[in-house]
Design a protein around this motif. Structure first.
Motif, short mmCIF file in Angstrom:
data_model
loop_
_atom_site.label_atom_id
_atom_site.label_comp_id
_atom_site.label_asym_id
_atom_site.label_seq_id
_atom_site.Cartn_x
_atom_site.Cartn_y
_atom_site.Cartn_z
N HIS A 181 -12.86 78.02 -33.83
CA HIS A 181 -13.14 79.60 -33.47
C HIS A 181 -11.96 80.29 -33.76
O HIS A 181 -10.76 79.77 -33.09
CB HIS A 181 -13.54 79.59 -31.97
CG HIS A 181 -14.53 78.58 -31.40
ND1 HIS A 181 -14.28 77.70 -30.33
CD2 HIS A 181 -15.75 78.23 -31.86
CE1 HIS A 181 -15.16 76.77 -30.09
NE2 HIS A 181 -15.95 77.07 -31.04
N TYR A 182 -11.96 81.24 -34.56
CA TYR A 182 -10.86 82.25 -34.66
C TYR A 182 -10.95 83.34 -34.24
O TYR A 182 -11.98 84.02 -33.73
CB TYR A 182 -10.93 82.20 -36.28
CG TYR A 182 -10.85 81.16 -37.20
CD1 TYR A 182 -9.79 80.59 -37.74
CD2 TYR A 182 -12.22 80.46 -37.52
CE1 TYR A 182 -9.76 79.44 -38.45
CE2 TYR A 182 -12.14 79.23 -38.44
CZ TYR A 182 -11.06 78.96 -38.82
OH TYR A 182 -11.25 77.77 -39.46
N PHE A 183 -9.78 84.21 -34.16
CA PHE A 183 -9.50 85.45 -33.76
C PHE A 183 -8.88 86.01 -34.63
O PHE A 183 -7.74 85.81 -34.93
CB PHE A 183 -9.37 85.84 -32.34
CG PHE A 183 -9.20 87.20 -32.04
CD1 PHE A 183 -10.40 87.57 -31.14
CD2 PHE A 183 -8.22 87.98 -32.26
CE1 PHE A 183 -10.50 88.91 -30.84
CE2 PHE A 183 -8.33 89.42 -31.63
CZ PHE A 183 -9.62 89.76 -31.25
N CYS A 265 -16.48 82.17 -36.23
CA CYS A 265 -16.51 80.77 -36.50
C CYS A 265 -16.82 80.23 -37.80
O CYS A 265 -17.62 80.74 -38.23
CB CYS A 265 -17.44 80.36 -35.23
SG CYS A 265 -17.65 78.59 -35.18
N LEU A 266 -16.40 79.16 -38.27
CA LEU A 266 -16.75 78.34 -39.33
C LEU A 266 -17.42 77.10 -38.69
O LEU A 266 -17.00 76.33 -37.89
CB LEU A 266 -15.50 78.10 -40.33
CG LEU A 266 -14.82 79.09 -40.87
CD1 LEU A 266 -13.73 78.67 -41.70
CD2 LEU A 266 -15.93 79.97 -41.79
N VAL A 286 -18.92 83.06 -30.88
CA VAL A 286 -19.73 81.86 -30.81
C VAL A 286 -19.97 81.44 -29.35
O VAL A 286 -18.65 81.49 -28.70
CB VAL A 286 -19.85 80.86 -31.89
CG1 VAL A 286 -20.00 81.23 -33.22
CG2 VAL A 286 -18.34 80.29 -31.78
N ALA A 287 -20.91 80.77 -29.01
CA ALA A 287 -21.05 80.37 -27.44
C ALA A 287 -20.31 79.17 -27.26
O ALA A 287 -19.92 78.70 -26.25
CB ALA A 287 -22.51 79.97 -27.32
N GLY A 288 -20.04 78.50 -28.50
CA GLY A 288 -18.89 77.12 -28.52
C GLY A 288 -17.73 77.58 -27.81
O GLY A 288 -16.79 76.78 -27.67
#
Ligand code: AMP
Ligand code: AMP
Length: 331
Positions: A181-183, A265-266, A286-288
């Motif tokens: 997960h990125y920002f 997210c990838l 993402v919910a992850g």
């Protein structure tokens, strides 16, 4: 300004993060879930019933943080037309929702993608066959070779090459699922790695509980219905690969669609050759990220206080508000 989102998916985290940054918060959705956001987990100052109560949101000076649920419930066309300010770049939605545009974007970013077979008779290794529009792996099947493909495809009504527009045939990549997960901050032009998860899926994670000998008689087919998420901490020597992949995705988004900012997210697997093969991109929270309400090992390495992705979004909106740059991050 208040922060609003649809009451599902990652809303608890988004609203909690917004509160931590001093915003009032709004959840909207079906009345049944109101207690979840106001009583069991008191993160919403307002709860409004409805899929997208536009007038109320405008009146409350809301900014919508989009999630997978919001986009799924509202539909692409309505999201594009909505009048309430939206955090992120709406241009990205088209690129992401069309398999061939998405592939063009990810290829240009030089990500390793599963090979796609246009002709089933070229199948020369295990493949996963995905009917278009299928959700959660329903109707997916695996095939070993052309004969195996045709035998299984017939059950889906695919009898000859004319019917193939209905399915996509991808190389089956053997590896473990990894979802970084990125920002990307538009304010300071920096990419951050927020956290990593893998999904807990039914029945993919259930089949392994049955001994192989017994599986054979059960004629099981694999589904990937998400039930929850499990945190992952990556081998440290893989982190640069994951970060560089994210950087290239942001850079190509600037060339193709005016940028990708905020969380994304990838979704892919890591193979035994340590290669990160990507199936898909999600261009929003993402919910992850939900296991990391109190921050992740990665956000903890960067910040001296707990930063979830939800809170990071609110930090960005707070910064944009204070610098008079909201128009740069809202569409
Ligand atoms: P929901 O609001 O739970 O029906 O979810 C809306 C969309 O987001 C569906 O496509 C789900 O597959 C996806 N989604 C919801 N929760 C998760 C999760 N915990 N992990 C991954 N995807 C999710
Ligand atoms: P998707 O519907 O594309 O998100 O795929 C659902 C799940 O199927 C993923 O989470 C993976 O576990 C698996 N999967 C999808 N595509 C592939 C592929 N090309 N190779 C191996 N596994 C895949």
């Amino acid at each position: 300004m208040r922060i609003a989102t649809y009451a599902s998916h990652s809303a608890l985290q988004i609203l909690k993060g917004a509160r931590e940054e001093g915003f009032e918060t709004i959840a909207f959705g079906p009345s049944r879930v109101k207690p979840l956001y106001t009583r069991y987990f008191p993160v919403a100052d307002y709860f409004i019933e409805g899929t997208y109560p536009e007038e109320d949101l405008l009146e409350l000076d809301a900014v919508v943080v989009p999630t997978g649920s919001f986009v799924a419930h509202l539909g692409l066309e309505l999201v594009e037309k909505m009048r309430v300010p939206y955090y992120g770049n709406k241009e990205v939605l088209r690129w992401e929702s069309d398999r061939s545009l998405e592939r063009k974007w990810l290829e240009k970013a030089k990500l390793r993608l599963p090979r796609v077979y246009d002709d089933p008779d070229d199948i020369d290794r295990p493949v996963i066959v995905k009917p278009h529009g299928a959700k959660g792996g329903k109707g997916y099947f695996l095939a070993k070779n052309p004969a195996d493909f045709w035998e299984k495809a017939e059950r889906l009504g695919v009898r000859d090459k004319e019917d193939l527009f209905n399915v996509q045939i991808q190389e089956y990549v053997l590896g473990v699922p990894v979802y970084p997960h990125y920002f990307y901050s538009k304010l300071n032009r920096e990419l951050e790695l927020m956290s990593v998860d893998r999904r807990y899926e039914s029945n993919a994670d259930a089949i392994g509980r049955i001994p192989a000998g017994e599986q054979l008689g059960l004629e099981l087919s694999t589904n990937y219905t998400v039930i929850g998420n499990i945190p992952v901490v990556l081998r440290e020597s893989l982190l640069m690969d994951v970060i560089e992949a994210g950087e290239r995705v942001v850079k190509t988004a600037e060339e193709l669609m005016g940028g990708l900012w905020g969380p994304f997210c990838l979704e892919g697997v890591f193979t035994e050759e340590l290669e990160f093969v990507v199936f898909e991109i999600s261009a929003r929270i993402v919910a992850g990220t939900n296991p990391f309400v109190h921050g992740s090992p990665y956000s903890w390495l960067r910040y001296d206080f707990p930063v979830s992705t939800g809170r990071r979004i609110a930090m960005e909106l707070r910064g944009a508000l204070e610098e008079g740059r909201l128009d740069e991050v809202l569409t």
